[in-house]
Design an enzyme around this catalytic site. Structure first.
Site, PDB file in Angstrom:
ATOM      1  N   ASP A  60       0.883  -1.114  -0.041  1.00 33.29           N
ATOM      2  CA  ASP A  60       0.044  -0.189  -0.010  1.00 33.29           C
ATOM      3  C   ASP A  60       0.905   1.244  -0.063  1.00 33.29           C
ATOM      4  OD1 ASP A  60      -1.596   1.956   0.663  1.00 33.29           O
ATOM      5  OD2 ASP A  60      -2.948   1.103   2.179  1.00 33.29           O
ATOM      6  N   TYR A 151      -8.593  15.350  -4.057  1.00 30.04           N
ATOM      7  CA  TYR A 151      -7.952  14.840  -5.304  1.00 30.04           C
ATOM      8  C   TYR A 151      -6.912  15.939  -5.920  1.00 30.04           C
ATOM      9  CZ  TYR A 151      -7.127  12.061  -9.625  1.00 30.04           C
ATOM     10  OH  TYR A 151      -6.765  11.368 -10.680  1.00 30.04           O
ATOM     11  N   LYS A 155      -3.018  16.343  -6.341  1.00 23.89           N
ATOM     12  CA  LYS A 155      -2.476  16.161  -7.516  1.00 23.89           C
ATOM     13  C   LYS A 155      -1.497  17.595  -7.876  1.00 23.89           C
ATOM     14  CE  LYS A 155      -3.495  12.191  -9.003  1.00 23.89           C
ATOM     15  NZ  LYS A 155      -2.556  11.087  -9.460  1.00 23.89           N
TER      16      LYS A 155
HETATM   17  P1  NAP Z   1      -6.766   2.655 -11.982  1.00 22.05           P
HETATM   18  O1  NAP Z   1      -6.914   1.625 -13.224  1.00 22.05           O
HETATM   19  O2  NAP Z   1      -7.933   2.507 -10.836  1.00 22.05           O
HETATM   20  O3  NAP Z   1      -5.314   2.176 -11.563  1.00 22.05           O
HETATM   21  C1  NAP Z   1      -5.112   2.573  -9.969  1.00 22.05           C
HETATM   22  C2  NAP Z   1      -4.042   1.640  -9.658  1.00 22.05           C
HETATM   23  O4  NAP Z   1      -3.449   2.031  -8.491  1.00 22.05           O
HETATM   24  C3  NAP Z   1      -4.548   0.567  -9.556  1.00 22.05           C
HETATM   25  O5  NAP Z   1      -3.828  -0.710 -10.080  1.00 22.05           O
HETATM   26  C4  NAP Z   1      -4.706   0.098  -7.915  1.00 22.05           C
HETATM   27  O6  NAP Z   1      -4.264  -1.237  -7.623  1.00 22.05           O
HETATM   28  C5  NAP Z   1      -3.342   0.890  -7.619  1.00 22.05           C
HETATM   29  N1  NAP Z   1      -3.487   1.657  -6.177  1.00 22.05           N
HETATM   30  C6  NAP Z   1      -4.598   2.441  -5.717  1.00 22.05           C
HETATM   31  N2  NAP Z   1      -4.361   2.536  -4.403  1.00 22.05           N
HETATM   32  C7  NAP Z   1      -3.182   2.083  -4.116  1.00 22.05           C
HETATM   33  C8  NAP Z   1      -2.380   1.992  -2.869  1.00 22.05           C
HETATM   34  N3  NAP Z   1      -2.784   2.609  -1.684  1.00 22.05           N
HETATM   35  N4  NAP Z   1      -1.116   1.391  -2.816  1.00 22.05           N
HETATM   36  C9  NAP Z   1      -0.836   0.796  -4.011  1.00 22.05           C
HETATM   37  N5  NAP Z   1      -1.356   0.851  -5.191  1.00 22.05           N
HETATM   38  C10 NAP Z   1      -2.424   1.361  -5.243  1.00 22.05           C
HETATM   39  O7  NAP Z   1      -6.997   4.203 -12.510  1.00 22.05           O
HETATM   40  P2  NAP Z   1      -5.867   4.685 -13.434  1.00 22.05           P
HETATM   41  O8  NAP Z   1      -6.916   5.536 -14.360  1.00 22.05           O
HETATM   42  O9  NAP Z   1      -4.992   3.757 -14.099  1.00 22.05           O
HETATM   43  O10 NAP Z   1      -4.842   5.846 -12.642  1.00 22.05           O
HETATM   44  C11 NAP Z   1      -3.541   5.636 -12.538  1.00 22.05           C
HETATM   45  C12 NAP Z   1      -3.130   7.077 -12.276  1.00 22.05           C
HETATM   46  O11 NAP Z   1      -3.650   7.972 -13.199  1.00 22.05           O
HETATM   47  C13 NAP Z   1      -3.806   7.534 -10.949  1.00 22.05           C
HETATM   48  O12 NAP Z   1      -2.869   8.094 -10.150  1.00 22.05           O
HETATM   49  C14 NAP Z   1      -4.748   8.538 -11.270  1.00 22.05           C
HETATM   50  O13 NAP Z   1      -4.910   9.528 -10.398  1.00 22.05           O
HETATM   51  C15 NAP Z   1      -4.120   9.236 -12.608  1.00 22.05           C
HETATM   52  N6  NAP Z   1      -4.973   9.761 -13.606  1.00 22.05           N
HETATM   53  C16 NAP Z   1      -6.033   8.900 -14.288  1.00 22.05           C
HETATM   54  C17 NAP Z   1      -6.645   9.540 -15.479  1.00 22.05           C
HETATM   55  C18 NAP Z   1      -8.086   8.818 -15.760  1.00 22.05           C
HETATM   56  O14 NAP Z   1      -8.751   9.716 -16.232  1.00 22.05           O
HETATM   57  N7  NAP Z   1      -8.070   7.539 -15.861  1.00 22.05           N
HETATM   58  C19 NAP Z   1      -6.650  11.065 -15.345  1.00 22.05           C
HETATM   59  C20 NAP Z   1      -5.632  11.582 -14.777  1.00 22.05           C
HETATM   60  C21 NAP Z   1      -4.766  11.059 -13.936  1.00 22.05           C
HETATM   61  P3  NAP Z   1      -4.769  -1.808  -6.238  1.00 22.05           P
HETATM   62  O15 NAP Z   1      -6.132  -1.042  -5.848  1.00 22.05           O
HETATM   63  O16 NAP Z   1      -4.798  -3.290  -6.646  1.00 22.05           O
HETATM   64  O17 NAP Z   1      -3.684  -1.451  -5.451  1.00 22.05           O
END
Ligand code: NAP
Length: 255
Positions: A60, A151, A155
């Site tokens: 985590d 959030y 960020k």
């Molecule tokens: P996602 O598919 O939900 O991926 C997030 C990943 O982070 C999951 O694999 C999750 O796995 C892991 N995670 C969450 N909390 C954690 C913790 N406390 N410790 C370790 N691992 C953790 O979402 P995503 O869109 O790919 O997001 C990836 C990044 O991109 C994030 O930082 C997000 O804020 C950023 N982002 C996303 C978007 C978008 O539109 N998708 C836009 C801008 C920025 P587990 O739950 O198994 O740990």
């Protein structure tokens, strides 16, 4: 394709979405890749997809001891590190079921990124090759959105972290940069669009269409597009970038 053979990379949040795409891309480029997240099964599934050497370590990122433990294990099995991508994150609104989520959101997104970059710094490969730390921030670091103050603050805080560590770690050859994506086609984006739809009384498909129509390019990014930017940032062409934030956001914010 950039040649990363002989390099070791760690990606947090590597079990899904953007982190998965980045881990697979770095592996395809020849790096040995450490995969970090909380769920062993999803990390193992990504490891099984990768062609090159990988190693899974569950942690985590909000817990510094767990982060250090995971990095120790990866350092021991893969060797000293050249690249880290602090991607793990949680999204969503400030309030959920009457609970204020400030602590959880800041702890995971901001503290987690800090713990990850410090763990990387302490397990660094030697030699003159450039080292790279990349933080996956968000376009909401750039502008205000009601209901997601935690959030947005986390960020935006990541950008301060990136600029400060870029200056501090430059003498060790570490480039520190951020990527601030707009909507990216992942589970997190679908969850957020669904939540906005509930607030505005729209079903997900309708809400998604409306949100995309607000963007100049009227599209979501694919996770592979973010992975492509990571590949560029660890390439010899990007050796002069540090302390910068890059905005693959389909025109959502123009700096
Ligand atoms: P996602 O598919 O939900 O991926 C997030 C990943 O982070 C999951 O694999 C999750 O796995 C892991 N995670 C969450 N909390 C954690 C913790 N406390 N410790 C370790 N691992 C953790 O979402 P995503 O869109 O790919 O997001 C990836 C990044 O991109 C994030 O930082 C997000 O804020 C950023 N982002 C996303 C978007 C978008 O539109 N998708 C836009 C801008 C920025 P587990 O739950 O198994 O740990």
């Amino acid at each position: 394709m950039v040649d990363l053979s002989g390099r070791v990379a760690v990606v947090t949040g590597a079990g899904s979405g953007i982190g998965r795409a980045i881990a697979l891309r770095l592996s395809e480029c020849g790096a040995a890749v450490g995969l970090v997240g909380r769920t062993e099964a999803t990390l193992e599934a990504v490891a099984a997809e990768a062609k090159g050497e990988t190693r899974v370590a569950t942690a985590d990122v909000a817990d510094r001891e767990q982060v250090d433990g995971a990095f120790d294990a990866l350092h021991q099995h893969l060797g000293p590190l050249h690249i880290v991508v602090a991607n793990a994150g949680i999204g969503g609104p400030d309030l959920q079921g009457g609970q204020d989520r400030w602590d959880a959101i800041l702890r995971t997104n901001l503290d987690g990124a800090y713990f990850t970059l410090r763990a990387f710094e302490h397990r660094l490969a030697g030699g003159d090759d450039p080292k790279h730390a990349i933080v996956i921030s968000s376009c909401v670091a750039r502008f205000g959105v009601p209901g997601i103050a935690a959030y947005s603050a986390a960020k935006a805080g990541q950008l301060g972290l990136v600029r400060s560590l870029a200056a501090e770690l430059a003498p060790q050859g570490i480039r520190v940069n951020a990527i601030c994506p707009g909507w990216v086609e992942t589970g997190m984006a679908e969850d957020r669009m669904t939540e906005i739809g509930v607030e505005r009384g729209r079903a997900y498909p309708e809400m998604r269409k409306e949100l995309l129509e607000e963007l100049p390019l009227q599209r979501l990014s694919e996770p592979e597009e973010v992975a492509g930017l990571v590949e560029f940032l660890v390439s010899p062409s990007a050796v002069g970038f540090t302390g910068q934030a890059f905005d693959p956001n389909n025109g959502a914010w123009m700096g």
